[in-house]
Structure formats: structure tokens, C-alpha cells
Design a protein around this motif. Structure first.
Motif, mmCIF file in Angstrom:
data_model
loop_
_atom_site.group_PDB
_atom_site.id
_atom_site.type_symbol
_atom_site.label_atom_id
_atom_site.label_comp_id
_atom_site.label_asym_id
_atom_site.label_seq_id
_atom_site.Cartn_x
_atom_site.Cartn_y
_atom_site.Cartn_z
ATOM 1 N N PHE A 63 -11.253 -2.860 13.114
ATOM 2 C CA PHE A 63 -11.948 -3.528 12.009
ATOM 3 C C PHE A 63 -11.031 -4.017 10.901
ATOM 4 N N ILE A 64 -9.740 -3.758 11.006
ATOM 5 C CA ILE A 64 -8.836 -4.089 9.901
ATOM 6 C C ILE A 64 -7.721 -5.021 10.346
ATOM 7 N N LYS A 65 -7.141 -5.727 9.384
ATOM 8 C CA LYS A 65 -6.008 -6.606 9.660
ATOM 9 C C LYS A 65 -4.705 -6.044 9.086
ATOM 10 N N LYS A 66 -4.809 -5.279 7.993
ATOM 11 C CA LYS A 66 -3.624 -4.665 7.389
ATOM 12 C C LYS A 66 -3.299 -3.354 8.106
ATOM 13 N N PRO A 67 -2.105 -2.816 7.897
ATOM 14 C CA PRO A 67 -1.768 -1.536 8.519
ATOM 15 C C PRO A 67 -2.706 -0.423 8.047
ATOM 16 N N LEU A 68 -2.921 0.539 8.909
ATOM 17 C CA LEU A 68 -3.751 1.689 8.594
ATOM 18 C C LEU A 68 -3.083 2.517 7.502
ATOM 19 N N HIS A 69 -3.833 2.862 6.471
ATOM 20 C CA HIS A 69 -3.348 3.670 5.352
ATOM 21 C C HIS A 69 -3.161 5.117 5.803
ATOM 22 N N ASP A 70 -2.108 5.767 5.363
ATOM 23 C CA ASP A 70 -1.880 7.177 5.652
ATOM 24 C C ASP A 70 -2.308 7.991 4.441
ATOM 25 N N ALA A 71 -3.508 8.562 4.499
ATOM 26 C CA ALA A 71 -4.069 9.302 3.369
ATOM 27 C C ALA A 71 -3.307 10.583 3.066
ATOM 28 N N THR A 72 -2.453 11.036 3.983
ATOM 29 C CA THR A 72 -1.653 12.231 3.692
ATOM 30 C C THR A 72 -0.465 11.903 2.792
ATOM 31 N N GLN A 73 -0.158 10.615 2.648
ATOM 32 C CA GLN A 73 1.006 10.200 1.868
ATOM 33 C C GLN A 73 0.652 9.546 0.530
ATOM 34 N N SER A 74 -0.507 8.921 0.438
ATOM 35 C CA SER A 74 -0.923 8.273 -0.803
ATOM 36 C C SER A 74 -2.447 8.194 -0.837
ATOM 37 N N ALA A 76 -5.850 6.093 -1.413
ATOM 38 C CA ALA A 76 -6.440 4.759 -1.444
ATOM 39 C C ALA A 76 -7.785 4.780 -2.160
ATOM 40 N N GLY A 77 -8.377 5.958 -2.313
ATOM 41 C CA GLY A 77 -9.663 6.086 -2.984
ATOM 42 C C GLY A 77 -10.039 7.541 -3.084
ATOM 43 N N THR A 78 -11.004 7.815 -3.936
ATOM 44 C CA THR A 78 -11.601 9.145 -3.990
ATOM 45 C C THR A 78 -13.069 8.986 -3.647
ATOM 46 N N TYR A 79 -13.626 9.982 -3.000
ATOM 47 C CA TYR A 79 -14.990 9.913 -2.496
ATOM 48 C C TYR A 79 -15.785 11.035 -3.150
ATOM 49 N N ALA A 80 -16.687 10.664 -4.047
ATOM 50 C CA ALA A 80 -17.417 11.642 -4.852
ATOM 51 C C ALA A 80 -18.832 11.841 -4.321
ATOM 52 N N GLY A 101 -9.189 22.138 4.661
ATOM 53 C CA GLY A 101 -8.961 21.288 3.501
ATOM 54 C C GLY A 101 -7.833 21.858 2.649
ATOM 55 N N THR A 102 -7.314 21.046 1.755
ATOM 56 C CA THR A 102 -6.270 21.499 0.836
ATOM 57 C C THR A 102 -6.665 21.122 -0.588
ATOM 58 N N PRO A 103 -6.142 21.851 -1.584
ATOM 59 C CA PRO A 103 -6.523 21.563 -2.974
ATOM 60 C C PRO A 103 -6.067 20.173 -3.411
ATOM 61 N N ALA A 104 -6.928 19.489 -4.167
ATOM 62 C CA ALA A 104 -6.574 18.176 -4.706
ATOM 63 C C ALA A 104 -6.302 18.250 -6.203
ATOM 64 N N SER A 117 -12.487 19.480 -6.353
ATOM 65 C CA SER A 117 -12.005 18.499 -5.389
ATOM 66 C C SER A 117 -11.164 19.146 -4.301
ATOM 67 N N PHE A 118 -11.009 18.401 -3.220
ATOM 68 C CA PHE A 118 -10.175 18.842 -2.097
ATOM 69 C C PHE A 118 -9.769 17.619 -1.282
ATOM 70 N N TYR A 119 -8.733 17.804 -0.479
ATOM 71 C CA TYR A 119 -8.364 16.825 0.536
ATOM 72 C C TYR A 119 -8.927 17.327 1.860
ATOM 73 N N ASP A 120 -9.559 16.441 2.637
ATOM 74 C CA ASP A 120 -10.035 16.841 3.955
ATOM 75 C C ASP A 120 -8.832 16.927 4.901
ATOM 76 N N PRO A 121 -9.028 17.361 6.141
ATOM 77 C CA PRO A 121 -7.883 17.512 7.053
ATOM 78 C C PRO A 121 -7.082 16.231 7.303
ATOM 79 N N ASP A 122 -7.668 15.060 7.026
ATOM 80 C CA ASP A 122 -6.941 13.804 7.184
ATOM 81 C C ASP A 122 -6.301 13.330 5.884
ATOM 82 N N GLY A 123 -6.473 14.095 4.817
ATOM 83 C CA GLY A 123 -5.856 13.751 3.542
ATOM 84 C C GLY A 123 -6.727 12.926 2.613
ATOM 85 N N HIS A 124 -7.977 12.636 2.998
ATOM 86 C CA HIS A 124 -8.876 11.890 2.119
ATOM 87 C C HIS A 124 -9.303 12.770 0.957
#
Length: 139
Positions: A63-74, A76-80, A101-104, A117-124
Motif C-alpha cells: 500500500f505504500i510507495k516510500k520505504p517502510l518506517h522502522d518504529a523501533t528507531q524513530s 512516526a506517530g503516537t496512537y492514543a 511492550g516497553t516504557p515510552a 504510554s508504552f511501545y508495542d512489540p513493533d515499537g509503535h
């Protein structure tokens, strides 16, 4: 532009391991729409009008044209997501951290609003928030 009727929200997130993500979010109390679930994707029901499509990385790339974002490194959004109480915020963060999960960030307490807040296992980055509008400071 005025929205005359509520809209449904469908958020799409890439995940490295779909089963791991389903297990993680199931422990947080989320359910999944089996009509929109296969080996590459699932539809997590957040509310009557809000859904998160968890897509394997390979399916997400369709579904995307740009490279896939790596949520473990940066970020791209927060999901509330709303919570029913301060206690529920703390309980859900505790469950997330106990299940991959890990602490955010530290908990935020503004009196009328409380969040965790927390990061899910994929870093979101996920936020949980409780608010009492009756306690909001005057504008």
C-alpha cells in the motif's frame, strides 16, 4: 469543511509478527474482526467507529510507495486510546509492559487528565488517557 456525520477511523500499522501482535493486544482487552483477518492482516476493534489494521510488513508494503518506517528507531506517530479511569490507564500499561511492550514515558498527571504510554512489540508508541471534563481548568 464541516463533517456532518461521524466518520470511521481505520489506522494501518505494519507489524513484524502478526500472531505476536494479536496476542499482545488481546491481553490488553482488544478484540478482532474475524471477517477482516487472514495470515497477513487483522482488524483490531478499538471502538464503534475506530479500527486498527495490523498488517504484516510485506502486506503493508503493498500500500505504500516510500520505504517502510522502522518504529523501533524513530517515531512516526503516537496512537492514543481513551481509558475509563486512572486505574485503568495504570493497569493497561502494566499489562503491556508484562507482555512485550516497553516504557515510552513517565505517567502524565494534569489533575483533570491522566495518561500513560508504552511501545508495542513493533515499537509503535501508544498512549492511554483518562480525562474528567468536569475538572478541566476554565478557559
Amino acid at each position: 469543511m464541516k463533517v456532518s456525520r461521524p466518520r470511521k477511523l481505520f489506522l494501518n500499522l505494519p507489524v513484524a509478527d502478526l500472531k505476536r501482535s494479536v496476542d499482545f493486544f488481546t491481553k490488553l482487552g482488544f478484540e478482532f474482526n474475524k471477517d477482516f483477518t487472514d495470515d497477513n492482516a487483522t482488524c483490531m476493534v478499538v471502538g464503534e467507529d475506530a479500527f486498527v489494521m495490523l498488517l504484516t510488513d510485506a502486506r503493508f508494503k503493498d500500500f505504500i510507495k516510500k520505504p517502510l518506517h522502522d518504529a523501533t528507531q524513530s517515531t512516526a506517530g503516537t496512537y492514543a486510546v481513551s481509558a475509563t479511569s486512572r486505574e485503568e490507564v495504570d493497569a493497561l500499561v502494566k499489562i503491556a509492559l508484562a507482555n512485550g511492550g516497553t516504557p515510552a514515558a513517565e505517567a502524565m498527571d494534569l489533575g483533570f487528565m491522566y495518561g500513560g504510554s508504552f511501545y508495542d512489540p513493533d515499537g509503535h508508541h501508544w498512549e492511554l488517557a483518562w480525562m474528567d471534563p468536569n475538572q478541566m481548568p476554565p478557559q
